[in-house]
Design a protein around this motif. Structure first.
Motif, short mmCIF file in Angstrom:
data_model
loop_
_atom_site.label_atom_id
_atom_site.label_comp_id
_atom_site.label_asym_id
_atom_site.label_seq_id
_atom_site.Cartn_x
_atom_site.Cartn_y
_atom_site.Cartn_z
N GLU A 18 9.41 -8.62 -7.21
CA GLU A 18 10.65 -7.85 -7.29
C GLU A 18 11.41 -7.88 -5.96
O GLU A 18 12.64 -7.98 -5.93
N LEU A 19 10.66 -7.81 -4.86
CA LEU A 19 11.30 -7.86 -3.54
C LEU A 19 11.66 -9.30 -3.15
O LEU A 19 12.34 -9.53 -2.15
N ASP A 20 11.16 -10.25 -3.95
CA ASP A 20 11.43 -11.66 -3.74
C ASP A 20 11.03 -12.11 -2.34
O ASP A 20 11.83 -12.69 -1.59
N VAL A 21 9.79 -11.81 -1.97
CA VAL A 21 9.26 -12.18 -0.65
C VAL A 21 7.96 -12.96 -0.83
O VAL A 21 7.33 -12.90 -1.89
N ASP A 22 7.56 -13.67 0.22
CA ASP A 22 6.29 -14.42 0.18
C ASP A 22 5.10 -13.49 0.36
O ASP A 22 4.00 -13.80 -0.08
N ALA A 23 5.32 -12.38 1.07
CA ALA A 23 4.19 -11.49 1.35
C ALA A 23 4.66 -10.06 1.57
O ALA A 23 5.82 -9.82 1.92
N LEU A 24 3.70 -9.14 1.35
CA LEU A 24 3.91 -7.74 1.72
C LEU A 24 2.96 -7.44 2.87
O LEU A 24 1.80 -7.86 2.84
N LEU A 25 3.45 -6.75 3.88
CA LEU A 25 2.59 -6.31 4.97
C LEU A 25 2.56 -4.78 4.90
O LEU A 25 3.54 -4.12 5.21
N VAL A 26 1.42 -4.25 4.42
CA VAL A 26 1.33 -2.84 4.06
C VAL A 26 0.60 -2.06 5.15
O VAL A 26 -0.47 -2.48 5.61
N GLN A 27 1.17 -0.93 5.56
CA GLN A 27 0.61 -0.20 6.69
C GLN A 27 0.44 1.30 6.42
O GLN A 27 -0.38 1.95 7.04
N ALA A 28 1.23 1.88 5.50
CA ALA A 28 1.17 3.32 5.27
C ALA A 28 -0.20 3.69 4.69
O ALA A 28 -0.64 3.08 3.71
N PRO A 29 -0.91 4.68 5.29
CA PRO A 29 -2.25 5.02 4.81
C PRO A 29 -2.32 5.33 3.31
O PRO A 29 -3.24 4.88 2.63
N THR A 36 -6.06 -0.43 -2.10
CA THR A 36 -7.39 -1.00 -1.83
C THR A 36 -8.54 0.00 -1.93
O THR A 36 -9.69 -0.41 -1.94
N GLY A 37 -8.24 1.29 -1.92
CA GLY A 37 -9.30 2.31 -1.91
C GLY A 37 -9.70 2.76 -0.51
O GLY A 37 -10.49 3.68 -0.35
N PHE A 38 -9.14 2.13 0.53
CA PHE A 38 -9.50 2.46 1.92
C PHE A 38 -8.97 3.86 2.29
O PHE A 38 -7.78 4.13 2.14
N THR A 39 -9.85 4.72 2.82
CA THR A 39 -9.44 6.10 3.11
C THR A 39 -9.21 6.35 4.60
O THR A 39 -8.93 7.49 5.00
N GLY A 40 -9.38 5.33 5.45
CA GLY A 40 -9.21 5.54 6.89
C GLY A 40 -7.74 5.62 7.29
O GLY A 40 -6.84 5.51 6.46
N SER A 41 -7.53 5.81 8.62
CA SER A 41 -6.16 6.05 9.08
C SER A 41 -5.49 4.81 9.66
O SER A 41 -4.30 4.81 9.90
N ASN A 42 -6.25 3.75 9.90
CA ASN A 42 -5.64 2.57 10.51
C ASN A 42 -6.05 1.30 9.77
O ASN A 42 -7.23 0.94 9.75
N GLY A 43 -5.07 0.66 9.17
CA GLY A 43 -5.35 -0.59 8.46
C GLY A 43 -4.07 -1.35 8.23
O GLY A 43 -2.96 -0.85 8.47
N LEU A 44 -4.23 -2.59 7.80
CA LEU A 44 -3.08 -3.45 7.53
C LEU A 44 -3.50 -4.35 6.37
O LEU A 44 -4.58 -4.93 6.39
N LEU A 45 -2.65 -4.41 5.35
CA LEU A 45 -2.94 -5.28 4.22
C LEU A 45 -1.88 -6.36 4.15
O LEU A 45 -0.69 -6.05 4.09
N LEU A 46 -2.32 -7.60 4.19
CA LEU A 46 -1.40 -8.72 4.00
C LEU A 46 -1.62 -9.24 2.59
O LEU A 46 -2.71 -9.70 2.24
N TRP A 47 -0.56 -9.14 1.77
CA TRP A 47 -0.66 -9.48 0.35
C TRP A 47 0.29 -10.63 0.05
O TRP A 47 1.50 -10.50 0.22
N THR A 48 -0.27 -11.78 -0.34
CA THR A 48 0.58 -12.90 -0.75
C THR A 48 0.22 -13.23 -2.21
O THR A 48 -0.68 -12.61 -2.77
N ALA A 49 0.88 -14.23 -2.79
CA ALA A 49 0.59 -14.58 -4.18
C ALA A 49 -0.86 -15.00 -4.35
O ALA A 49 -1.47 -14.78 -5.39
N SER A 50 -1.44 -15.58 -3.29
CA SER A 50 -2.78 -16.16 -3.46
C SER A 50 -3.85 -15.55 -2.55
O SER A 50 -5.03 -15.80 -2.74
#
Ligand code: ZN
Ligand code: ZN
Length: 359
Positions: A18-29, A36-50
């Motif tokens: 929908e955002l028409d991007v190659d990846a999402l870089l997710v940071q908000a806890p 992902t189920g992660f409950t900690g306060s510091n993380g980064l998720l890089l989400w691409t098609a593959s």
């Protein structure tokens, strides 16, 4: 209602498309927890098609291994964006969406330096809309938090005596929620006596409750990451005629909103239904806030039930309805319930009634 993890992956992937991007870089806890189920306060998720890479620091190594689902876990130390560059995890990505509601200017600057060829798409609240429709498990967690909240209200109200301060009542609400099984409070409890209740977001002080005083209580707690939120009015002794009257207008406003609330109806129509009741009673300028807000992993989340929001109410979301009338120098009244929005109506998640609680 949304079903479980498979559909979660689909919802995230839909969001990327929908955002028409190659990846999402997710940071908000809250987004990380949802995705992902992660409950900690510091993380980064890089989400691409593959590929899905989850990065966190050494404090969370064991926790991430236990909690994170649907992504490969990396524990590079503290410099998470630096690791993305070092390992080439961003190679070939041209358009990457970031959350402009949480990313600091300094972090944005750093990303631009590390990845000079990437075009950054700033989007406030990457998953806020995707998170709106709740799964059965999410609804159950909110219900449990709400049950604790109601049970604690009943206990604390029973013990309310003249001479006790706002601060002491707030402490009591907190201790009892935690003892009752809550993981945390959803926000700092609001306990506002008499003229202080006319401040919609009063913080507790040493002001004591005296006979005849109205008291506004607004609090909620967290279970499995999910929040509850409730406001009720208490009168210590017989309420004044004015308090009774204003309270009944506020409850009528809530009922009017409930009548129109269902999935697909514009949020502002729900706000309008409540506001019309308050306007007609002559208090148009004494209801200064939105009617309500979404509740989930964040106590204030999408959608806002407001005259400013023309978007349709998402089916399966949980929102508060919290009309109020505030009379400066005298008192304020707010009554707040939690409701689940259904295709053809709504289900109240608040079980206790809305009457003025008279002690
Ligand atoms: Zn509240
Ligand atoms: Zn609220």
């Amino acid at each position: 209602m949304a079903s479980e993890r498979d559909s979660l992956q689909d919802r995230i992937e839909d969001r990327r498309r929908e955002l028409d991007v190659d990846a999402l870089l997710v940071q908000a806890p809250a987004d990380l927890r949802w995705a992902t189920g992660f409950t900690g306060s510091n993380g980064l998720l890089l989400w691409t098609a593959s590929a899905r890479h989850f990065l966190t620091d050494g404090r969370y190594e064991e926790q991430a291994a236990m909690e994170v689902r649907g992504a490969e876990v990396h524990v590079p130390g503290y410099d998470l964006p630096g690791y993305l560059a070092e390992r080439g995890l961003m190679a070939g990505l041209r358009q990457v969406a970031i959350d402009s509601a949480v990313l600091t200017v300094a972090s944005h600057q750093r990303l631009k330096e590390l990845f000079p060829t990437v075009s950054w798409v700033a989007e406030p609240g990457l998953f806020s809309k995707a998170r709106a429709a709740k799964t059965e498990d999410e609804i159950e967690a909110v219900r449990r938090a709400q049950r604790i909240t109601e049970h604690v209200l009943e206990q604390v109200v029973q013990d309310l005596r003249p001479g006790v301060s706002e601060r002491e009542v707030a402490a009591e609400l907190t201790v009892r929620c935690l003892r009752g099984g809550a993981d945390a409070m959803a926000f700092d409890p609001i306990v506002a006596v008499a003229e202080r209740s006319a401040l919609p977001h009063a913080t507790p002080t040493d002001r004591t409750v005296d006979p005849g005083d109205p008291v506004l209580l607004d609090f909620g707690c967290v279970v499995n990451g999910y929040a509850s939120d409730m406001s009720r009015m208490v009168s210590l002794g017989a309420p004044s005629e004015a308090l009774r009257r204003i309270h009944s207008i506020v409850v009528s406003a809530m009922e009017a909103a409930e009548e129109v609330l269902r999935g697909g109806v514009p949020a502002r129509d729900v706000d309008r239904a409540a506001r019309d009741v308050i306007d007609r009673a002559g208090y148009a300028d004494r209801f200064p806030h939105s009617l309500g807000h979404g509740v989930g992993l964040s106590v204030h989340e999408y959608p806002t039930v407001s005259w400013r929001n023309a978007e349709p109410m998402p089916e399966g979301c949980i929102v508060t309805l919290e009309p109020g009338i505030y009379l400066p120098g005298a008192f304020g009244v707010r009554v707040e319930d939690l409701v689940l929005v259904l295709a053809d109506g709504r289900e109240r998640l608040t079980a206790i009634d809305r009457d003025l609680i008279i002690l």
